[in-house]
Design a protein around this motif. Structure first.
Motif, PDB file in Angstrom:
ATOM      1  N   GLU A  25       1.411   0.088  -4.872  1.00  0.00           N
ATOM      2  CA  GLU A  25       2.037   0.043  -6.207  1.00  0.00           C
ATOM      3  C   GLU A  25       1.383   1.002  -7.196  1.00  0.00           C
ATOM      4  O   GLU A  25       2.025   1.442  -8.147  1.00  0.00           O
ATOM      5  N   ILE A  26       0.121   1.302  -6.989  1.00  0.00           N
ATOM      6  CA  ILE A  26      -0.593   2.175  -7.923  1.00  0.00           C
ATOM      7  C   ILE A  26      -0.263   3.644  -7.634  1.00  0.00           C
ATOM      8  O   ILE A  26       0.069   4.406  -8.533  1.00  0.00           O
ATOM      9  N   ARG A  27      -0.351   4.034  -6.369  1.00  0.00           N
ATOM     10  CA  ARG A  27      -0.055   5.411  -5.993  1.00  0.00           C
ATOM     11  C   ARG A  27       1.452   5.660  -5.867  1.00  0.00           C
ATOM     12  O   ARG A  27       1.878   6.793  -5.719  1.00  0.00           O
ATOM     13  N   LYS A  28       2.236   4.577  -5.882  1.00  0.00           N
ATOM     14  CA  LYS A  28       3.701   4.640  -5.809  1.00  0.00           C
ATOM     15  C   LYS A  28       4.190   5.378  -4.562  1.00  0.00           C
ATOM     16  O   LYS A  28       5.109   6.213  -4.614  1.00  0.00           O
ATOM     17  N   LYS A  29       3.566   5.051  -3.422  1.00  0.00           N
ATOM     18  CA  LYS A  29       4.005   5.637  -2.148  1.00  0.00           C
ATOM     19  C   LYS A  29       3.508   4.776  -0.998  1.00  0.00           C
ATOM     20  O   LYS A  29       2.627   3.929  -1.170  1.00  0.00           O
ATOM     21  N   PHE A  30       4.104   5.019   0.176  1.00  0.00           N
ATOM     22  CA  PHE A  30       3.667   4.306   1.374  1.00  0.00           C
ATOM     23  C   PHE A  30       2.426   4.983   1.945  1.00  0.00           C
ATOM     24  O   PHE A  30       2.357   6.213   2.002  1.00  0.00           O
ATOM     25  N   ILE A  31       1.469   4.158   2.363  1.00  0.00           N
ATOM     26  CA  ILE A  31       0.197   4.625   2.913  1.00  0.00           C
ATOM     27  C   ILE A  31       0.060   4.034   4.316  1.00  0.00           C
ATOM     28  O   ILE A  31       0.372   2.849   4.517  1.00  0.00           O
ATOM     29  N   ILE A  32      -0.394   4.826   5.275  1.00  0.00           N
ATOM     30  CA  ILE A  32      -0.585   4.302   6.632  1.00  0.00           C
ATOM     31  C   ILE A  32      -1.520   3.104   6.577  1.00  0.00           C
ATOM     32  O   ILE A  32      -2.576   3.149   5.938  1.00  0.00           O
ATOM     33  N   LEU A  33      -1.101   2.041   7.256  1.00  0.00           N
ATOM     34  CA  LEU A  33      -1.824   0.780   7.207  1.00  0.00           C
ATOM     35  C   LEU A  33      -2.988   0.783   8.196  1.00  0.00           C
ATOM     36  O   LEU A  33      -2.790   0.660   9.402  1.00  0.00           O
ATOM     37  N   THR A  34      -4.185   0.937   7.654  1.00  0.00           N
ATOM     38  CA  THR A  34      -5.425   0.808   8.432  1.00  0.00           C
ATOM     39  C   THR A  34      -6.080  -0.496   7.996  1.00  0.00           C
ATOM     40  O   THR A  34      -5.704  -1.064   6.958  1.00  0.00           O
ATOM     41  N   PRO A  35      -7.068  -0.986   8.732  1.00  0.00           N
ATOM     42  CA  PRO A  35      -7.758  -2.206   8.280  1.00  0.00           C
ATOM     43  C   PRO A  35      -8.351  -2.072   6.877  1.00  0.00           C
ATOM     44  O   PRO A  35      -8.253  -2.994   6.064  1.00  0.00           O
TER      45      PRO A  35
END
Length: 149
Positions: A25-35
């Protein structure tokens, strides 16, 4: 992903090329989900939903220079005047929080001068308030709630 020691939050996920991404929500983009990203996104929701910090004062994963070296902080909460209020270091759940983790965030904070620190691996959370005069930090049971100054 592993259940963390936070309340349950609603996240948006996306599958692409056999990789799962989570919406930040802060960067307003999808980020690859790592642990580690899983922990970071829980921290963001914790700040927004539990502690009531406005999105406009939260920043995620930015580069800073410390002694000429490029380092990256996980999450920062700013004061309305632009100074840093909370500096947060996130680790993956399998990473044990050790003295080296506190040393890392303390080194970052020599430059950033944050009043509060949080270190978490999603399972264990540590909160500290800085005492710059005596060059040490004091552990706290909780981070402060957002309040308008």
């Amino acid at each position: 992903m592993q259940k963390l020691n936070f309340q349950l939050y609603n996240f948006r996920f996306k599958n692409s090329e056999n990789k799962v991404s989570i919406f930040d929500e802060i960067r307003k983009k999808f980020i690859i989900l790592t642990p580690e990203e899983w922990v970071r996104q829980h921290v963001v929701q914790f700040l927004l939903e539990e502690k009531k910090y406005p999105k406009s004062l939260i920043n995620v994963e930015k580069v800073l220079k410390i002694n000429g070296l490029r380092k990256r902080y996980d999450v920062v909460v700013f004061n309305p005047d632009g100074s840093i209020f909370i500096l947060i270091e996130c680790k993956a759940p399998e990473v044990k929080i050790a003295q080296a983790t506190f040393d890392q965030i303390a080194r970052y904070n020599m430059t950033m001068k944050s009043e509060f620190l949080m270190v978490t691996n999603g399972l264990n959370h540590y909160f500290c308030q800085m005492d710059f005069e005596n060059e040490k930090y004091q552990f706290l049971p909780e981070l402060p709630m957002y309040k308008i100054i």
